[in-house]
Write a protein that holds these residues in place. Structure first.
Motif, PDB file in Angstrom:
ATOM      1  N   GLN A  28      -0.607 -43.719  59.095  1.00  0.00           N
ATOM      2  CA  GLN A  28      -1.218 -44.138  57.829  1.00  0.00           C
ATOM      3  C   GLN A  28      -1.998 -42.992  57.182  1.00  0.00           C
ATOM      4  O   GLN A  28      -1.961 -42.816  55.969  1.00  0.00           O
ATOM      5  CB  GLN A  28      -2.109 -45.362  58.045  1.00  0.00           C
ATOM      6  N   ARG A  29      -2.677 -42.194  57.987  1.00  0.00           N
ATOM      7  CA  ARG A  29      -3.414 -41.044  57.444  1.00  0.00           C
ATOM      8  C   ARG A  29      -2.462 -40.082  56.737  1.00  0.00           C
ATOM      9  O   ARG A  29      -2.719 -39.636  55.612  1.00  0.00           O
ATOM     10  CB  ARG A  29      -4.174 -40.317  58.555  1.00  0.00           C
ATOM     11  N   HIS A  48      -1.116 -41.548  53.471  1.00  0.00           N
ATOM     12  CA  HIS A  48      -2.135 -41.510  52.408  1.00  0.00           C
ATOM     13  C   HIS A  48      -2.318 -40.097  51.862  1.00  0.00           C
ATOM     14  O   HIS A  48      -2.620 -39.931  50.683  1.00  0.00           O
ATOM     15  CB  HIS A  48      -3.464 -42.083  52.918  1.00  0.00           C
ATOM     16  N   SER A  73      -0.270 -42.725  45.850  1.00  0.00           N
ATOM     17  CA  SER A  73      -1.191 -43.824  46.130  1.00  0.00           C
ATOM     18  C   SER A  73      -0.506 -44.872  46.988  1.00  0.00           C
ATOM     19  O   SER A  73       0.703 -45.061  46.911  1.00  0.00           O
ATOM     20  CB  SER A  73      -1.714 -44.466  44.836  1.00  0.00           C
TER      21      SER A  73
END
Length: 191
Positions: free
Chosen positions: A46-47, A50, A55
């Protein structure tokens, strides 16, 4: 106006520009990191997503491997699932809605190159945007071309080539992709 500003505004830009090249190299570094992660490394996944994407609204999941040109032009809604082998050439903006399911080996191609060889050989291109609504299902190995909008709740059949807009809540299939029929209550399978 810089070449990157031209890219971001959907104008023809020089893809060989050093700043554009650095953006692609940044994306490739992050993609390589992502594609090497173990299934258990969800926080790191997820990091990276992102950092890579323009977005993300909430949580989304991409099954590696993935390939993306730049990343900053991709915007993803909450709850979206992207299966393995996803390719997004994002010289144009790509907006993918909430709770959208993208099957394996789906490709989204936003670049448009000049038709005249002497112009094309200058490495100029522009990006045509792609918008995919909420609750869409795109079947495996489908290809979506730049300039296309797919409406909320639509289903795109596996192997389809989407060359024009698809309205909301329809089943569309084929090459080129065409609306087969509306999706209705008669399609309900869970009581």
């Amino acid at each position: 106006m810089t070449q990157k500003e031209r890219l971001l505004h959907g104008l023809y830009f020089d893809a060989s520009d050093p700043e554009i090249h650095q953006d692609r190299m940044r994306a490739q570094r992050l993609i390589n990191q992502y594609n090497r992660l173990e299934e258990t490394e969800q926080e790191e996944a997820q990091r990276i997503l992102h950092e890579l994407l323009g977005s993300i609204e909430g949580h989304c999941y991409f099954v590696p491997p993935i390939f993306i040109d730049y990343g900053h032009n991709i915007h993803i809604g909450d709850g979206t699932f992207v299966n393995t082998g996803f390719t997004a050439l994002d010289s144009g903006k790509i907006h993918i809605g909430r709770r959208t399911f993208i099957g394996p080996h789906v490709s989204i191609y936003t670049p448009h190159h000049p038709l005249l060889a002497e112009e094309r050989n200058t490495y100029h291109e522009c990006g045509r945007p792609v918008t995919i609504g909420d609750d869409v299902w795109i079947g495996g190995s489908a290809t979506i071309l730049g300039g296309v909008t797919i409406g909320d709740g639509a289903v795109i059949g596996a192997g389809s080539v989407v060359t024009r807009d698809i309205p909301a809540r329809v089943l569309a299939v084929g090459n080129p992709c065409r609306v087969l029929r509306p999706i209705t209550e008669a399609d309900r399978v869970l009581g």
